[in-house]
Design an enzyme around this catalytic site. Structure first.
Site, PDB file in Angstrom:
ATOM      1  N   ASP A 299      -0.320  -3.957   5.524  1.00  0.00           N
ATOM      2  CA  ASP A 299      -0.994  -3.655   6.766  1.00  0.00           C
ATOM      3  C   ASP A 299      -2.476  -4.005   6.603  1.00  0.00           C
ATOM      4  O   ASP A 299      -3.059  -3.767   5.556  1.00  0.00           O
ATOM      5  CB  ASP A 299      -0.889  -2.185   7.092  1.00  0.00           C
ATOM      6  CG  ASP A 299       0.525  -1.737   7.411  1.00  0.00           C
ATOM      7  OD1 ASP A 299       1.426  -2.588   7.430  1.00  0.00           O
ATOM      8  OD2 ASP A 299       0.732  -0.540   7.627  1.00  0.00           O
TER       9      ASP A 299
ATOM     10  N   ASP B 234       6.241   4.247   4.718  1.00  0.00           N
ATOM     11  CA  ASP B 234       7.127   3.262   5.332  1.00  0.00           C
ATOM     12  C   ASP B 234       7.120   1.938   4.590  1.00  0.00           C
ATOM     13  O   ASP B 234       7.880   1.027   4.931  1.00  0.00           O
ATOM     14  CB  ASP B 234       6.765   3.050   6.809  1.00  0.00           C
ATOM     15  CG  ASP B 234       5.324   2.613   7.023  1.00  0.00           C
ATOM     16  OD1 ASP B 234       4.433   3.158   6.352  1.00  0.00           O
ATOM     17  OD2 ASP B 234       5.085   1.737   7.882  1.00  0.00           O
ATOM     18  N   HIS B 235       6.285   1.834   3.538  1.00  0.00           N
ATOM     19  CA  HIS B 235       6.235   0.607   2.745  1.00  0.00           C
ATOM     20  C   HIS B 235       6.768   0.774   1.320  1.00  0.00           C
ATOM     21  O   HIS B 235       6.928  -0.230   0.630  1.00  0.00           O
ATOM     22  CB  HIS B 235       4.797   0.077   2.690  1.00  0.00           C
ATOM     23  CG  HIS B 235       4.317  -0.445   4.005  1.00  0.00           C
ATOM     24  ND1 HIS B 235       4.226  -1.780   4.299  1.00  0.00           N
ATOM     25  CD2 HIS B 235       3.921   0.214   5.120  1.00  0.00           C
ATOM     26  CE1 HIS B 235       3.779  -1.931   5.540  1.00  0.00           C
ATOM     27  NE2 HIS B 235       3.589  -0.728   6.055  1.00  0.00           N
TER      28      HIS B 235
ATOM     29  N   HIS C 159       1.576   3.832   1.919  1.00  0.00           N
ATOM     30  CA  HIS C 159       2.099   4.553   3.066  1.00  0.00           C
ATOM     31  C   HIS C 159       3.620   4.525   2.959  1.00  0.00           C
ATOM     32  O   HIS C 159       4.206   3.487   2.614  1.00  0.00           O
ATOM     33  CB  HIS C 159       1.630   3.931   4.379  1.00  0.00           C
ATOM     34  CG  HIS C 159       0.234   4.354   4.766  1.00  0.00           C
ATOM     35  ND1 HIS C 159      -0.578   3.601   5.590  1.00  0.00           N
ATOM     36  CD2 HIS C 159      -0.489   5.469   4.436  1.00  0.00           C
ATOM     37  CE1 HIS C 159      -1.743   4.231   5.755  1.00  0.00           C
ATOM     38  NE2 HIS C 159      -1.709   5.352   5.060  1.00  0.00           N
TER      39      HIS C 159
ATOM     40  N   HIS D  24       0.844  -1.196   0.000  1.00  0.00           N
ATOM     41  CA  HIS D  24       0.000   0.000   0.000  1.00  0.00           C
ATOM     42  C   HIS D  24       0.880   1.247   0.000  1.00  0.00           C
ATOM     43  O   HIS D  24       2.106   1.166   0.179  1.00  0.00           O
ATOM     44  CB  HIS D  24      -0.959  -0.003   1.183  1.00  0.00           C
ATOM     45  CG  HIS D  24      -0.289   0.090   2.524  1.00  0.00           C
ATOM     46  ND1 HIS D  24       0.456  -0.936   3.056  1.00  0.00           N
ATOM     47  CD2 HIS D  24      -0.251   1.092   3.446  1.00  0.00           C
ATOM     48  CE1 HIS D  24       0.919  -0.583   4.244  1.00  0.00           C
ATOM     49  NE2 HIS D  24       0.505   0.650   4.498  1.00  0.00           N
TER      50      HIS D  24
ATOM     51  N   HIS E 258      -7.273  -2.110   5.251  1.00  0.00           N
ATOM     52  CA  HIS E 258      -6.460  -1.103   5.930  1.00  0.00           C
ATOM     53  C   HIS E 258      -7.183   0.241   5.833  1.00  0.00           C
ATOM     54  O   HIS E 258      -8.280   0.331   5.270  1.00  0.00           O
ATOM     55  CB  HIS E 258      -5.076  -1.058   5.268  1.00  0.00           C
ATOM     56  CG  HIS E 258      -4.050  -0.259   6.019  1.00  0.00           C
ATOM     57  ND1 HIS E 258      -3.970  -0.245   7.388  1.00  0.00           N
ATOM     58  CD2 HIS E 258      -3.053   0.555   5.567  1.00  0.00           C
ATOM     59  CE1 HIS E 258      -2.967   0.531   7.755  1.00  0.00           C
ATOM     60  NE2 HIS E 258      -2.405   1.038   6.675  1.00  0.00           N
TER      61      HIS E 258
ATOM     62  N   HIS F  48       6.104  -5.837  11.681  1.00  0.00           N
ATOM     63  CA  HIS F  48       5.471  -4.511  11.674  1.00  0.00           C
ATOM     64  C   HIS F  48       5.115  -4.086  13.101  1.00  0.00           C
ATOM     65  O   HIS F  48       3.992  -3.695  13.403  1.00  0.00           O
ATOM     66  CB  HIS F  48       4.227  -4.523  10.773  1.00  0.00           C
ATOM     67  CG  HIS F  48       3.771  -3.163  10.353  1.00  0.00           C
ATOM     68  ND1 HIS F  48       2.778  -2.476  11.023  1.00  0.00           N
ATOM     69  CD2 HIS F  48       4.152  -2.358   9.342  1.00  0.00           C
ATOM     70  CE1 HIS F  48       2.562  -1.320  10.432  1.00  0.00           C
ATOM     71  NE2 HIS F  48       3.393  -1.219   9.405  1.00  0.00           N
TER      72      HIS F  48
END
Length: 307
Positions: free
Chosen positions: A216, A64-65, A62, A60, A145, A274
């Site tokens: 997530d 941090d991914h 975000h 996804h 998510h 995570h």
């Protein structure tokens, strides 16, 4: 096959944990799931060759991914990569890479097979095949998510049964290339004209290994489907169960919820990852998960797990 977590922290890196990224390594090829900032350094520390990377799968959008994606792609270009790379991700990554290319941030000069999905992509079919090689497939399903997110299932195709060396000798098959041909499922013709079928020297076909990647996400039916009978379910465990309301609000799962998914899916082993940076010690999360699913383990950056 082996699993190498490259980043196991949620949201932001810590001194011990980088942000989300994970490698699954097969023979001669490997796959990257998520690509948080600093992933290419973790790849180097893990001793993985980017030239053997065949697919990147982004869950996804975000940061941090996927914030590490432009740097990793540019480094592969600088290393004169020529082989095509599959990139599977939510809609928007193509636009993002085009912008970073115009700003001279990202440079890609090798074939990039970009496959993007959004909510409408699954209106006709709940599961999509996104990668296939002679030995492996990867499918994806949407998760639950705060924003659109994808989960993945990497599956080794059914393997031929074990080769019965004694039976091959009894049939008069000479050692050498004919053995390999039979092991690959092809009949052979001997010097006396007899045709030996692979079924005469091979045992029952063996199921391949399965690794499922779900983060997530809140607990959801698609996570169970992706993890069905998996050898390893890799599932987020951002919080302990005393933060279950916060977990649900932010679209995450607790360690116990991850364990419940593993149990319902009848997975063999659960790898928790995570982790919220509030946990300097993740043993309480593992302990909680094991009350539901005993074969639960905590992912640690650069620690290898056999499949």
């Amino acid at each position: 096959m082996k699993i190498i977590p490259l980043g196991t922290s949620s949201g932001k890196p810590t001194l011990r944990r980088n942000v989300s990224a994970l490698a699954v390594v097969g023979e001669g090829e490997w796959w990257l799931f998520d690509c948080g900032e600093g992933t290419q350094m973790q790849i180097a520390r893990a001793g993985l060759s980017p030239q053997k990377l065949v697919g990147i799968f982004i869950s996804h959008l975000h940061g941090d991914h996927f914030n590490g994606l432009p740097g990793l792609l540019s480094s592969m270009a600088l290393d004169n990569r020529e082989k095509e790379l599959t990139l599977v991700c939510p809609t928007g990554v193509g636009e993002y890479l085009a912008l970073t290319a115009r700003l001279k941030i990202c440079f890609v000069n090798f074939p990039l097979n970009l496959v993007e999905f959004n909510e409408r992509s699954f209106a006709d079919k709940a599961e999509k095949l996104v990668y296939e090689s002679p030995r492996f497939t990867v499918v994806t399903r949407p998760l639950d998510h705060r924003i659109f997110a994808l989960g993945f299932r990497l599956e080794e195709k059914i393997k031929p049964g074990r080769f019965n060396l004694e039976r091959a000798r009894e049939l008069g098959v000479p050692a050498g290339p004919l053995y390999s041909r039979l092991q690959s499922g092809k009949p052979v013709t001997l010097a006396d004209g007899r045709v030996i079928d692979p079924s005469e020297v091979l045992g029952e076909p063996r199921p391949g290994k399965v690794v499922s990647y779900c983060l997530d996400t809140r607990p959801c039916p698609n996570a169970v489907k992706l993890a069905a009978n998996a050898d390893w379910l890799i599932h987020e465990a951002t919080y302990t169960d005393d933060h279950i309301e916060e977990s649900h609000h932010f679209g995450h799962s607790t360690a116990i919820q991850a364990a419940e998914i593993a149990a319902e899916a009848q997975a063999k082993q659960l790898l928790l990852t995570h982790f919220s940076s509030r946990y300097t010690d993740v043993r309480p999360l593992v302990d909680q998960a094991r009350t539901v699913f005993p074969n639960s383990f905590a992912a640690e950056d650069l620690t290898e797990f056999e499949v």
